[in-house]
Design an enzyme around this catalytic site. Structure first.
Site, PDB file in Angstrom:
ATOM      1  N   GLY A 176       1.056  -1.262  -0.107  1.00  0.00           N
ATOM      2  CA  GLY A 176      -0.027   0.117   0.215  1.00  0.00           C
ATOM      3  C   GLY A 176       0.918   1.358  -0.019  1.00  0.00           C
ATOM      4  N   GLY A 200       2.422   2.585   5.464  1.00  0.00           N
ATOM      5  CA  GLY A 200       3.667   1.814   5.677  1.00  0.00           C
ATOM      6  C   GLY A 200       4.210   2.309   6.997  1.00  0.00           C
ATOM      7  N   GLU A 243       5.552  -3.329   0.767  1.00  0.00           N
ATOM      8  CA  GLU A 243       5.628  -3.164  -0.842  1.00  0.00           C
ATOM      9  C   GLU A 243       4.796  -1.781  -1.141  1.00  0.00           C
ATOM     10  OE1 GLU A 243       6.849  -5.217  -2.982  1.00  0.00           O
ATOM     11  OE2 GLU A 243       7.973  -6.379  -1.641  1.00  0.00           O
ATOM     12  N   CYS A 278       1.152   0.141  -9.167  1.00  0.00           N
ATOM     13  CA  CYS A 278       2.344   0.827  -8.217  1.00  0.00           C
ATOM     14  C   CYS A 278       3.381   0.928  -9.229  1.00  0.00           C
ATOM     15  CB  CYS A 278       2.554  -0.028  -7.078  1.00  0.00           C
ATOM     16  SG  CYS A 278       3.121  -2.057  -7.747  1.00  0.00           S
TER      17      CYS A 278
END
Ligand code: NAD
Length: 487
Positions: free
Chosen positions: A196, A201, A218, A252
């Site tokens: 996310g 994070g 990630e 992403c």
């Protein structure tokens, strides 16, 4: 299709505790059990494709082909890979050593970590949850899955299907938003794997730090694509248009912005416009191959970018709120202080920054956060290597975008603010395994071992010196001995 209901907050600690107890029973350790679970995970996807098509259509209007490429195909391959190679991945790895320990069979045993948490994101709601789960299950862990609550329909479907295919004693789903996730993060896990945004994070990492829990993060970032003069513009335009507009730009590793060498920008825009027409027809809004923005919040975030950019909108720019539609959009001549250059776009808007030299672009990339991906479009391999050799990014592709995601043997992950750790293929197994250093000593030969024990004598020390390190026979020996001549 059922509605998503959040897990009652009081149940969360109980569920985690149950899984931790399961782990202690040893249920998940045998390879045969792990393979059965991996088959279950594979079949969950394979036997319910039609339902997943419907759920991701309702969440993102995701076209079936993008579902196949970005989610179903890759997860099935991950599961097949793990089933096929598990014996080999889990086998002890013997290592070389010096004379002293050569007889003691030094090796690395791959042991499961325990109970792990996997938190997924909404843009690839199946893949980002289940691809890491393949590694976690293969490595013999108990697994808590937390799907993104934003992709509601897919989270609900996964919640219904999971217990039919995977043993609920070792794999469970917990649903919820920030409140539920906060309670979840207070529980004791042996690893946390999060996909996310970087902002969340940081919350994950802070929660993990309280219990010294290792993390894999990630994350995302602004992934640049360099386009040099020396390129087949028509080909580059098609590959860029596909890479940017796949999943409506909500990927992403989508190219976030282009760094284009001055002189080719008009031709590139013309070719990208043609490519967009070829892909989606004259009206992308009516195309079955073009998705939608996930929700109103993200729609408004993207609309604000369109309204405030000072660049020239040369393709698209139109939108419709009640359809969550934003057209494939190209914005030319964007300056570095433009709102489009502030943070990750995560939508179908592509700014073009025109530079006089590629080195200007390299300098800009280096002064900003390391991106998750970096792309170079050029015939000139010397130039492409120059860009790669002088920048940092999670991954890189020369002359295409996104495709690195599909090569399961390559590490997938970021660097710096774009992430910590990488996965896919065997790496997913490795991050959910502990490398346990192991030696097996024979109970005999006690006399020989006496040289290690007190009372220490010069003779014992010199024997040990002989056994402890390799004797180097080439001229560098002089350096190793600290010969003054070599400093
Ligand atoms: P999201 O909103 O789905 O959030 C991700 C997860 O965080 C969800 O499960 C959500 O429930 C949880 N969460 C939200 N608020 C929380 C809180 N306060 N405390 C704890 N957990 C919370 O997804 P997103 O963050 O909008 O995802 C988009 C970002 O993710 C982009 O930056 C994108 O680049 C990045 N991303 C990275 C990858 C990758 O593989 N590196 C893949 C997809 C997306």
């Amino acid at each position: 299709m059922s509605e998503l209901t959040f897990t009652p907050i009081d149940d969360i600690p109980k569920i985690v505790k149950e899984l931790r107890e399961t782990f202690l029973t040893g249920l998940t350790r045998p390879l045969a059990y792990r393979k059965e679970q991996l088959k279950g995970l594979h079949n969950l996807i394979a036997e319910n494709e039609a339902l997943f098509k419907e759920s991701v259509y309702r969440d993102l209007r995701k076209p079936p082909q993008e579902l196949m490429v970005g989610e179903i195909g890759t997860i099935r391959q991950e599961a097949i890979d793990a089933i096929k190679h598990l014996d080999q991945w889990a086998a002890p790895q013997y290592v070389k050593t010096t004379l002293l320990n050569r007889m003691n069979k030094p090796h690395i045993r791959k042991s499961p970590l325990g109970t792990v948490l996997i938190i997924g994101a909404w843009n690839l709601p199946i893949n980002l949850l289940l691809a890491p789960a393949v590694g976690a299950i293969a490595a013999g862990n108990c697994v808590i899955l937390k799907p993104s609550e934003v992709s509601t329909h897919t989270a609900a479907l996964l919640t219904t299907l999971l217990p039919k295919y995977l043993d609920p004693r070792s794999v469970r789903i917990i649903n919820g938003a920030a409140a539920e996730t906060t309670v979840l993060l207070e529980q004791k896990f042996d690893h946390m794997f999060y996909t996310g945004s970087g902002n969340i994070g940081k919350i994950i990492m802070a929660a993990a730090a309280k219990q010294l829990t290792p993390v894999t993060l990630e994350l995302g970032g602004k992934s640049p694509a360099f386009v040099s003069k020396n390129v087949d513009i028509a080909v580059a335009a098609r590959r860029l248009a596909w890479g940017k507009l796949f999943n409506t730009g909500q990927a992403c590793i989508a190219p976030d912005y282009l760094i284009v060498e001055r002189g080719i920008e008009q031709e590139l825009v013309k070719e990208m416009k043609l490519a967009i027409q070829e892909f989606y027809g004259a009206s992308p809004q009516t195309s079955q191959s073009y998705g939608r923005i996930i929700n109103n919040n993200h729609f408004h975030r993207l609309k604000r970018l369109l309204d405030t950019t000072r660049g020239e909108i040369v393709v698209g720019g139109d939108s419709q709120e009640d359809d969550l539609y934003i057209a494939p959009t190209i914005v030319l001549d964007v300056k570095l202080d433009d709102p489009l250059m502030e943070s990750e776009i995560f939508g179908p808007i592509l700014p073009i920054w025109v530079v006089d030299t590629i080195n200007e672009g390299i300098e800009y990339v280096n002064r900003n956060d390391q991106p998750l991906a970096l792309y170079v479009y050029s015939h000139d391999m010397k130039l492409a290597n120059h860009i790669l050799d002088n920048t940092r990014s999670g991954g890189a592709v020369i002359n295409d975008s996104l495709v690195q995601f599909m090569v399961t043997a390559l590490p997938f992950g970021g660097t710096g603010p774009s992430g910590i750790g990488s996965y896919h293929g065997k790496r997913s197994f490795d991050i959910f395994s502990h490398e346990r250093a192991t030696l097996v000593k024979n109970l005999g030969m006690q006399k020989a071992l006496a040289i290690s024990y007190p009372p220490y004598t010069e003779k014992k020390t010199s024997w040990l010196e002989w056994l402890l390190f390799d004797k180097v026979k080439y001229p560098d020996n002089a350096i190793l001995k600290g010969n003054k001549k070599f400093g």
